[in-house]
Enzyme design. Structure first.
Site, PDB file in Angstrom:
ATOM      1  N   GLU A  56       0.782  -1.267  -0.005  1.00 11.20           N
ATOM      2  CA  GLU A  56      -0.028   0.055  -0.184  1.00 11.20           C
ATOM      3  C   GLU A  56       0.822   1.141   0.293  1.00 11.20           C
ATOM      4  O   GLU A  56       0.396   2.099  -0.433  1.00 11.20           O
ATOM      5  CB  GLU A  56      -0.822  -0.071   1.182  1.00 11.20           C
ATOM      6  CG  GLU A  56      -2.027  -1.203   1.105  1.00 11.20           C
ATOM      7  CD  GLU A  56      -2.730  -1.346   2.189  1.00 11.20           C
ATOM      8  OE1 GLU A  56      -3.739  -2.188   2.405  1.00 11.20           O
ATOM      9  OE2 GLU A  56      -2.413  -0.922   3.358  1.00 11.20           O
TER      10      GLU A  56
ATOM     11  N   ALA B 207      -7.468  -6.571  11.840  1.00  8.33           N
ATOM     12  CA  ALA B 207      -8.558  -6.036  12.942  1.00  8.33           C
ATOM     13  C   ALA B 207      -9.779  -6.763  13.193  1.00  8.33           C
ATOM     14  O   ALA B 207     -10.203  -6.850  14.202  1.00  8.33           O
ATOM     15  CB  ALA B 207      -8.777  -4.778  12.287  1.00  8.33           C
TER      16      ALA B 207
END
Length: 439
Positions: free
Chosen positions: A192, A338
């Protein structure tokens, strides 16, 4: 002084669990860390007859999956963070303390912070992870990692400063060094970051300078393994590499970093890359929870826990999130993402409620909803086991998923507006050089 409060030798308060229970006070649950796992535990206890204390060294919850966008000037820090007190403000049984944990006394059942000792009946350790440089900690100053808002603003300043210094440079060799960016690590964060820097240079600021051509920026992604995004299926890993190269990113696979300093990096194959901006996304190390608890840990410092998320012989302690080493029902390690942290937090809350009711809690079962990673504009990969996507469709799913999990309605609206504007105008509004980089 109340019967359930003792004075420590240092003058800080110590709440005595035995005295508290004798006086009819409610059980006390202490949660260390207000990340995804810690908040999920606190919310899971919102209707319980317990007193919950959430301890974190910062006063905000951070949505880490979008931290790279702060680092590359796509978002401002306030858009991906929210005060912990605000998140839990409607939960009357929760107290929030901004403290730094220094140790845990399992025998007396209290947590030692920098300023006090906090007694517990149940303890949830969700203190996350930090950067790992594989024994080369001196590289941290040269190659910062990305875990906190401070890291993100530091990286943003380094990236933007590199373009400014290139504009001012008189020597062509130095100009090329300033316009070369090296990202170490081919996992989601590294991919990213590399894609976002390439887009920043080639699409966003391409017309902002007069003496340099930002589109000539060199972005290098270095990965010691043989593929990028190694947790993805091989076809999607190859798609990610192809998308990176279409953005102009040079991908070096099977190349470990052997040198890292202010001049750049050296690779195991002998290649030397001159760069003024090296970014680290190659590894993480769990917090010092294993040392605090005096229990075994794996190579990454994660605490070995059972299927109920308890360390050996400590049924009143739960270790969750990036701090825990646990396997799913098929024996595969639960990833440090997460959704996994949230599920562990929810399980810890259910297990505590079961213990209070005298019931036996079911074991933790991880539900894998799939993996997502974005490479750049209109490009991402998504693995949902039976369904695998790449390109625009995966990118659209990635955007929807991250907006959904972002804490706070206002944050979702603001981030969506910024993304929409950036998509139409190729603009990033948070291009500020701040903090110690100001002169």
């Amino acid at each position: 002084m109340h019967a359930d409060i003792e004075e420590t030798s240092g003058g800080s308060p110590l709440i005595n669990p035995g005295a508290r229970q004798a006086a009819g006070h409610r059980p006390r649950v202490v949660i260390l860390g207000a990340g995804f796992g810690g908040l999920a535990t606190a919310k899971g206890l919102r209707h319980a007859n317990v007193d919950v204390t959430v301890v974190d060294r910062r006063n905000y919850h951070l949505f880490q999956p979008l931290l790279y966008q702060v680092a590359t000037a796509g978002l401002s820090p306030a858009q991906i963070a929210m005060p912990i007190r605000r998140i839990l403000s409607r939960q009357s049984n929760v107290t929030v303390l901004m403290e730094r944990v220094e140790g845990i006394d399992k025998e007396s059942r209290f947590v030692q912070t920098a300023n006090s000792r906090i007694a517990y009946d149940y303890l949830v350790v969700a203190t996350g992870a930090r950067h790992a440089y594989f024994g080369n900690d001196k590289w941290a100053e040269t190659a910062p990692g990305l875990k906190t808002i401070a890291d993100a603003t530091e990286i943003r300043a380094r990236i933007l400063s590199a373009f400014e210094r290139a504009e001012a440079a008189e020597n062509e060799g130095e100009r090329r060094r300033f316009l070369t960016f090296v990202v170490v690590g081919g996992g989601p964060t590294g991919v990213e970051l590399a894609g976002a820097i390439a887009e920043l240079a080639r699409k966003v600021i391409v017309r902002d300078f007069r003496r340099i051509d930002p589109s000539s920026t060199r972005v290098v992604l270095v990965e010691a393994g043989n593929v990028v995004l190694p947790t993805m299926p091989p076809k999607l890993s190859e798609e990610a590499r192809r998308h990176l190269e279409m953005l102009g990113v040079e991908v070096f696979l099977g190349q470990a970093v052997t040198r890292c300093d202010a001049e750049g990096v050296g690779l195991a194959g002998g290649l030397q890359i001159r760069s003024s901006c090296v970014l680290w996304a190659a590894g993480v190390m769990a917090s010092r929870a294993a040392k605090w608890l005096g229990v075994p840990a794996d190579r990454a410092g994660r605490v070995h826990v059972d299927r109920n998320l308890n360390p050996p012989g400590n049924n009143e302690i739960f270790v969750i999130g990036d701090t825990a080493a646990v396997s799913d029902k098929n024996g595969r390690p639960v990833p440090g993402v997460a959704p996994a942290a949230k599920q562990m937090g929810e399980h810890a809350a259910c297990a505590i409620l079961a213990a209070l009711d005298g019931r036996t809690a079911s074991v933790f079962g991880y539900r894998d909803f799939g993996n997502l990673a974005t490479i750049g504009r209109n490009a991402a990969v998504a693995d949902f086991r039976r369904i695998r996507l790449s390109g625009f469709s995966a990118w659209l799913v990635w955007n929807i998923a991250h907006l959904w999990f972002l804490v706070g309605f206002r944050n979702r609206v603001v981030v969506f507006a910024d993304w929409a504007l950036a998509y139409v105008c190729y603009d990033r509004a948070a291009r500020l050089i701040t903090d110690r980089h100001e002169r």
